[in-house]
Design a protein around this motif. Sequence first.
Motif, PDB file in Angstrom:
ATOM      1  N   VAL A  54       0.839  -1.209   0.000  1.00 33.38           N
ATOM      2  CA  VAL A  54       0.000   0.000   0.000  1.00 33.38           C
ATOM      3  C   VAL A  54       0.871   1.254   0.000  1.00 33.38           C
ATOM      4  CG1 VAL A  54      -1.682   1.332   1.343  1.00 33.38           C
ATOM      5  CG2 VAL A  54      -1.963  -1.135   1.080  1.00 33.38           C
ATOM      6  N   ASN A  55       1.892   1.279   0.837  1.00 30.72           N
ATOM      7  CA  ASN A  55       2.769   2.456   0.889  1.00 30.72           C
ATOM      8  C   ASN A  55       3.516   2.658  -0.417  1.00 30.72           C
ATOM      9  OD1 ASN A  55       1.877   3.053   3.422  1.00 30.72           O
ATOM     10  ND2 ASN A  55       3.687   2.293   4.488  1.00 30.72           N
ATOM     11  N   TRP A  56       3.957   1.566  -1.058  1.00 34.12           N
ATOM     12  CA  TRP A  56       4.617   1.701  -2.364  1.00 34.12           C
ATOM     13  C   TRP A  56       3.649   2.320  -3.374  1.00 34.12           C
ATOM     14  CZ3 TRP A  56       9.213   2.468  -3.855  1.00 34.12           C
ATOM     15  CH2 TRP A  56      10.305   1.808  -3.293  1.00 34.12           C
ATOM     16  N   ALA A  57       2.397   1.862  -3.348  1.00 34.67           N
ATOM     17  CA  ALA A  57       1.414   2.415  -4.287  1.00 34.67           C
ATOM     18  C   ALA A  57       1.237   3.922  -4.069  1.00 34.67           C
ATOM     19  CB  ALA A  57       0.076   1.687  -4.135  1.00 34.67           C
ATOM     20  N   ILE A  58       1.193   4.341  -2.825  1.00 38.77           N
ATOM     21  CA  ILE A  58       1.074   5.770  -2.505  1.00 38.77           C
ATOM     22  C   ILE A  58       2.332   6.521  -2.948  1.00 38.77           C
ATOM     23  CG2 ILE A  58       0.943   7.438  -0.602  1.00 38.77           C
ATOM     24  CD1 ILE A  58      -0.800   5.267   0.867  1.00 38.77           C
ATOM     25  N   ILE A  59       3.493   5.956  -2.675  1.00 37.57           N
ATOM     26  CA  ILE A  59       4.765   6.575  -3.069  1.00 37.57           C
ATOM     27  C   ILE A  59       4.831   6.737  -4.586  1.00 37.57           C
ATOM     28  CG2 ILE A  59       7.261   6.165  -3.218  1.00 37.57           C
ATOM     29  CD1 ILE A  59       6.944   4.808  -0.379  1.00 37.57           C
ATOM     30  N   ILE A  60       4.407   5.708  -5.310  1.00 36.63           N
ATOM     31  CA  ILE A  60       4.446   5.764  -6.776  1.00 36.63           C
ATOM     32  C   ILE A  60       3.475   6.821  -7.298  1.00 36.63           C
ATOM     33  CG2 ILE A  60       3.906   4.446  -8.871  1.00 36.63           C
ATOM     34  CD1 ILE A  60       5.043   1.953  -7.273  1.00 36.63           C
ATOM     35  N   LEU A  61       2.276   6.869  -6.746  1.00 40.78           N
ATOM     36  CA  LEU A  61       1.304   7.877  -7.174  1.00 40.78           C
ATOM     37  C   LEU A  61       1.821   9.289  -6.894  1.00 40.78           C
ATOM     38  CD1 LEU A  61      -1.477   8.658  -8.282  1.00 40.78           C
ATOM     39  CD2 LEU A  61      -2.358   8.422  -5.952  1.00 40.78           C
ATOM     40  N   LEU A  62       2.298   9.520  -5.676  1.00 44.72           N
ATOM     41  CA  LEU A  62       2.850  10.839  -5.340  1.00 44.72           C
ATOM     42  C   LEU A  62       4.109  11.129  -6.160  1.00 44.72           C
ATOM     43  CD1 LEU A  62       2.363  10.886  -1.457  1.00 44.72           C
ATOM     44  CD2 LEU A  62       1.000  12.067  -3.210  1.00 44.72           C
ATOM     45  N   GLY A 107       6.781  14.125  -9.989  1.00 48.03           N
ATOM     46  CA  GLY A 107       7.618  13.964 -11.178  1.00 48.03           C
ATOM     47  C   GLY A 107       7.168  14.822 -12.346  1.00 48.03           C
ATOM     48  N   VAL A 108       5.865  14.990 -12.499  1.00 40.18           N
ATOM     49  CA  VAL A 108       5.345  15.870 -13.558  1.00 40.18           C
ATOM     50  C   VAL A 108       5.895  17.277 -13.346  1.00 40.18           C
ATOM     51  CG1 VAL A 108       3.250  16.972 -14.472  1.00 40.18           C
ATOM     52  CG2 VAL A 108       3.280  14.497 -14.016  1.00 40.18           C
ATOM     53  N   TRP A 109       5.833  17.748 -12.114  1.00 43.72           N
ATOM     54  CA  TRP A 109       6.370  19.077 -11.785  1.00 43.72           C
ATOM     55  C   TRP A 109       7.881  19.133 -12.009  1.00 43.72           C
ATOM     56  CZ3 TRP A 109       9.825  19.798  -7.658  1.00 43.72           C
ATOM     57  CH2 TRP A 109      10.190  21.130  -7.427  1.00 43.72           C
ATOM     58  N   ALA A 110       8.611  18.160 -11.460  1.00 45.24           N
ATOM     59  CA  ALA A 110      10.080  18.175 -11.538  1.00 45.24           C
ATOM     60  C   ALA A 110      10.563  18.088 -12.980  1.00 45.24           C
ATOM     61  CB  ALA A 110      10.663  17.034 -10.709  1.00 45.24           C
ATOM     62  N   ASP A 114      11.076   9.416 -14.525  1.00 52.41           N
ATOM     63  CA  ASP A 114      10.009   8.663 -15.171  1.00 52.41           C
ATOM     64  C   ASP A 114      10.331   7.174 -15.220  1.00 52.41           C
ATOM     65  OD1 ASP A 114      12.062   9.548 -16.916  1.00 52.41           O
ATOM     66  OD2 ASP A 114      10.778   9.397 -18.681  1.00 52.41           O
ATOM     67  N   GLU A 115      11.579   6.825 -15.525  1.00 55.92           N
ATOM     68  CA  GLU A 115      11.992   5.416 -15.529  1.00 55.92           C
ATOM     69  C   GLU A 115      11.949   4.820 -14.121  1.00 55.92           C
ATOM     70  OE1 GLU A 115      13.644   6.692 -19.458  1.00 55.92           O
ATOM     71  OE2 GLU A 115      13.756   7.603 -17.485  1.00 55.92           O
ATOM     72  N   ILE A 116      12.359   5.599 -13.147  1.00 52.54           N
ATOM     73  CA  ILE A 116      12.386   5.114 -11.760  1.00 52.54           C
ATOM     74  C   ILE A 116      10.966   4.799 -11.290  1.00 52.54           C
ATOM     75  CG2 ILE A 116      12.882   5.772  -9.366  1.00 52.54           C
ATOM     76  CD1 ILE A 116      15.279   7.436 -10.570  1.00 52.54           C
ATOM     77  N   ILE A 117      10.049   5.732 -11.481  1.00 51.90           N
ATOM     78  CA  ILE A 117       8.665   5.523 -11.056  1.00 51.90           C
ATOM     79  C   ILE A 117       8.046   4.348 -11.810  1.00 51.90           C
ATOM     80  CG2 ILE A 117       6.330   6.540 -11.122  1.00 51.90           C
ATOM     81  CD1 ILE A 117       8.042   7.546  -8.796  1.00 51.90           C
TER      82      ILE A 117
END
Length: 155
Positions: free
Chosen positions: A48-56, A61-64, A83-86
């Motif tokens: 669950v935390n990974w899913a939240i981390i990936i979404l955030l 990432g869009v901003w950065a 983008d590759e990392i996410i």
Amino acid sequence: MLRHPAHILAQGFGSGLSPIMPGTSGTLFGWLSFHVFSTRWPEIFTTVNWAIIILLGFIVGVWACRITGKNLGVADHGSMVWDEIIAMWLVLLFITPASWQTQLWAFIIFRFFDMAKPPPIGYFDRRFKGGFGVMWDDIVAAFFCLLTFALWRAV
């Protein structure tokens, strides 16, 4: 990289500055960091935390990537690898637990889709620009990697 916090993230904490295949270096960083975080702190890095981390991570990432692309003068500069990392984290989230050999295949298949950009990945890469475009085509590549795994396991 150190001129703006967005650059640190977009350039994958330096992994995107590799002179040889920065996208592959960023993907390797994603694989390694997922493994280290999940192994070292499994009570924190849950599914669950990974899913939240990936979404955030996607949203930030869009901003950065938008800021970094603007500052570098190239919308999708090769050094931007967040983008590759996410996307790699997303793939690993769905295939884990998996052997290192399976994870290696995930890495190879994801890199194939990310580099070759077959339809519709290439369409999204051409259609969407800016930070969202940088991030989105890799999410689609991750989807195709996961689809390949689903078909592979169904056979």
